[in-house]
Scaffold this motif. Structure first.
Motif, PDB file in Angstrom:
ATOM      1  N   PHE A 226      21.202  12.858   9.740  1.00 46.05           N
ATOM      2  CA  PHE A 226      19.952  12.411   9.126  1.00 46.05           C
ATOM      3  C   PHE A 226      19.041  13.601   8.879  1.00 46.05           C
ATOM      4  O   PHE A 226      18.850  14.442   9.762  1.00 46.05           O
ATOM      5  CB  PHE A 226      19.235  11.398  10.023  1.00 46.05           C
ATOM      6  CG  PHE A 226      17.847  11.040   9.534  1.00 46.05           C
ATOM      7  CD1 PHE A 226      17.691  10.188   8.454  1.00 46.05           C
ATOM      8  CD2 PHE A 226      16.713  11.568  10.132  1.00 46.05           C
ATOM      9  CE1 PHE A 226      16.420   9.869   7.974  1.00 46.05           C
ATOM     10  CE2 PHE A 226      15.443  11.248   9.675  1.00 46.05           C
ATOM     11  CZ  PHE A 226      15.296  10.394   8.591  1.00 46.05           C
ATOM     12  N   GLY A 227      18.484  13.668   7.678  1.00 43.79           N
ATOM     13  CA  GLY A 227      17.502  14.684   7.343  1.00 43.79           C
ATOM     14  C   GLY A 227      16.314  14.059   6.640  1.00 43.79           C
ATOM     15  O   GLY A 227      16.427  12.995   6.022  1.00 43.79           O
TER      16      GLY A 227
ATOM     17  N   LEU B 118      26.823  15.235   4.592  1.00 44.23           N
ATOM     18  CA  LEU B 118      27.995  14.446   4.979  1.00 44.23           C
ATOM     19  C   LEU B 118      29.194  15.362   5.176  1.00 44.23           C
ATOM     20  O   LEU B 118      29.977  15.208   6.121  1.00 44.23           O
ATOM     21  CB  LEU B 118      28.301  13.401   3.912  1.00 44.23           C
ATOM     22  CG  LEU B 118      29.515  12.509   4.160  1.00 44.23           C
ATOM     23  CD1 LEU B 118      29.255  11.541   5.308  1.00 44.23           C
ATOM     24  CD2 LEU B 118      29.889  11.741   2.890  1.00 44.23           C
ATOM     25  N   GLY B 119      29.312  16.358   4.300  1.00 44.21           N
ATOM     26  CA  GLY B 119      30.426  17.293   4.377  1.00 44.21           C
ATOM     27  C   GLY B 119      30.409  18.189   5.599  1.00 44.21           C
ATOM     28  O   GLY B 119      31.401  18.878   5.872  1.00 44.21           O
ATOM     29  N   ALA B 120      29.306  18.177   6.328  1.00 46.79           N
ATOM     30  CA  ALA B 120      29.239  18.963   7.564  1.00 46.79           C
ATOM     31  C   ALA B 120      30.007  18.304   8.702  1.00 46.79           C
ATOM     32  O   ALA B 120      30.080  18.873   9.806  1.00 46.79           O
ATOM     33  CB  ALA B 120      27.788  19.188   7.973  1.00 46.79           C
TER      34      ALA B 120
ATOM     35  N   MET C 283      25.740   8.457   6.868  1.00 45.22           N
ATOM     36  CA  MET C 283      24.553   9.205   6.489  1.00 45.22           C
ATOM     37  C   MET C 283      23.287   8.377   6.653  1.00 45.22           C
ATOM     38  O   MET C 283      23.196   7.248   6.159  1.00 45.22           O
ATOM     39  CB  MET C 283      24.652   9.666   5.027  1.00 45.22           C
ATOM     40  CG  MET C 283      25.512  10.894   4.815  1.00 45.22           C
ATOM     41  SD  MET C 283      24.985  12.340   5.797  1.00 45.22           S
ATOM     42  CE  MET C 283      23.308  12.553   5.206  1.00 45.22           C
ATOM     43  N   GLY C 284      22.315   8.946   7.356  1.00 48.98           N
ATOM     44  CA  GLY C 284      20.983   8.376   7.389  1.00 48.98           C
ATOM     45  C   GLY C 284      20.227   8.798   6.140  1.00 48.98           C
ATOM     46  O   GLY C 284      20.359   9.924   5.673  1.00 48.98           O
TER      47      GLY C 284
ATOM     48  N   THR D 148      31.191   5.408   2.148  1.00 54.73           N
ATOM     49  CA  THR D 148      30.363   6.040   3.179  1.00 54.73           C
ATOM     50  C   THR D 148      29.380   5.032   3.760  1.00 54.73           C
ATOM     51  O   THR D 148      28.543   4.488   3.032  1.00 54.73           O
ATOM     52  CB  THR D 148      29.567   7.221   2.597  1.00 54.73           C
ATOM     53  OG1 THR D 148      30.466   8.161   2.005  1.00 54.73           O
ATOM     54  CG2 THR D 148      28.751   7.902   3.690  1.00 54.73           C
ATOM     55  N   PRO D 149      29.405   4.764   5.075  1.00 56.55           N
ATOM     56  CA  PRO D 149      28.376   3.928   5.686  1.00 56.55           C
ATOM     57  C   PRO D 149      27.023   4.630   5.641  1.00 56.55           C
ATOM     58  O   PRO D 149      26.947   5.864   5.725  1.00 56.55           O
ATOM     59  CB  PRO D 149      28.864   3.754   7.129  1.00 56.55           C
ATOM     60  CG  PRO D 149      30.319   4.073   7.085  1.00 56.55           C
ATOM     61  CD  PRO D 149      30.455   5.132   6.031  1.00 56.55           C
TER      62      PRO D 149
END
Length: 346
Positions: free
Chosen positions: A241-242, A253-255, A260-261, A279-280
């Motif tokens: 989350f950012g 997400l790729g990290a 993803m928030g 992707t959730p």
């Protein structure tokens, strides 16, 4: 626990009713929290296992949310490692000695078995919390390398992170060493929580929205990936989350995240267009509606459910944390309303 609605949604399996928890649900907005913590500093309360466990459980008990979020702070691992840092009321985390030179990085403590041993209060607190929560899952969390390192470079909160961004450009090798240190710090902190019983993790990158995509990919993503890699071998979802990071959803997400928030600045259906299929997602009720009428709040909740309806999994949350002056009853009523929306969501 694997059949809990939270874990099902984070695996991309829709539950029968909406799943909801709130960032910063444990803490200042609750009178029982303020009463319990009276006379104890914020960071001291984070390393007292009995207190941290009770604070984590309080909002689950009161609001009937579908997950607990471990009560801690992104600078707790740094303090446990031996750095001088305090949370000053009305200011936020402040470090005794900002990290701005190669010599400063050289002086950082090693992150080895001694640090792992010092995480014993965290493991104990997680164990106590999990026992108290029963079938409600616990989410472990840590601060992402950019945000924690930014606090360390700036010495405290910053509106624009100019010193940090300047360091990244003028001394990239110093930045890389600092970010790698923080990745190890946060990664070990996450792993300790999972091994003690947390069922999912969230990596918070509160200030990452200050970066361009190019700067993120070249100078931050590898370190966030290193932090998440500490739990990649464990069977738990990894939420990233950012804040203000709509332009970074895909590389974040790729990290190494599995969900993803999304903050309140971007509709979830628009976020889904930017993310790989399946992707959730988590989010993203605007915290401002907590200070509006019930009609406005519930309309916002319905809109967020609709925007997330096409996701493989959707965990309802705020688009940022619970404000300290939010009315707890408003949150309780919002959770109840969301839980009643099963038919419409299906």
């Amino acid at each position: 626990m694997g059949d809990s609605s939270l874990l099902r949604e984070l695996r991309g399996e829709r539950a029968d009713t909406p799943t909801v928890w709130f960032m910063r649900q444990a803490g200042r907005s609750l009178p029982e929290y303020r009463s319990l913590r009276e006379g104890t500093t914020m960071l001291d309360s984070c390393v007292r296992p009995d207190m941290a466990a009770e604070i984590t459980v309080q909002p689950v008990r009161r609001h009937q949310v579908d997950a607990g979020i471990f009560f801690s702070d992104i600078v707790v691992p740094a303090r446990i490692a031996g750095l001088g840092v305090e949370i000053k009321p009305g200011v936020g985390p402040v470090f005794d000695h900002p990290i701005r030179t190669e010599a400063d990085v050289d002086a950082l403590p090693p992150l080895d078995d001694v640090y792992d041993a010092a995480l014993a209060p965290i493991r104990e607190a997680v164990g106590l919390t999990v026992a108290e929560l029963g079938t409600t899952p616990l989410i472990g969390f840590a601060g992402a390398p950019f945000t924690v390192a930014s606090y360390m470079v700036e010495g405290g909160p910053s509106r624009d992170h100019l010193r940090t961004r300047a360091l990244m450009r003028s001394q990239p090798e110093v930045w890389a060493r600092l970010a790698a240190w923080v990745a190890e710090l946060s990664g070990r902190f996450l792993r300790a929580q999972v091994l003690a019983g947390a069922s999912a993790v969230q990596l918070f990158d509160s200030w990452v929205g200050a970066l361009s995509e190019d700067m993120y990919v070249s100078s931050v993503q590898p370190h966030s990936a290193a932090a998440l890699a500490h739990v990649a071998d464990l069977p738990v979802p990894r939420i990233h989350f950012g804040v203000g990071a709509a332009h970074l959803l895909s590389p974040m997400l790729g990290a190494g995240a599995t969900a993803m928030g999304v903050d309140h600045r971007l509709r979830l259906d628009q976020a889904l267009d930017l993310l790989p299929a399946g992707t959730p997602v988590q989010g993203n009720i605007d915290p401002a509606v907590l200070f509006t009428s019930e009609e406005v709040r519930f309309a916002e909740a319905r809109a967020v459910l609709a925007a997330g309806s096409a996701a493989s999994g959707h965990v309802v949350n705020l688009g940022h944390g619970v404000p300290p002056d939010a009315d707890p009853q408003v949150l309780t009523d919002l959770v109840s309303f969301l839980h009643e929306q099963g038919t419409a969501r299906a």
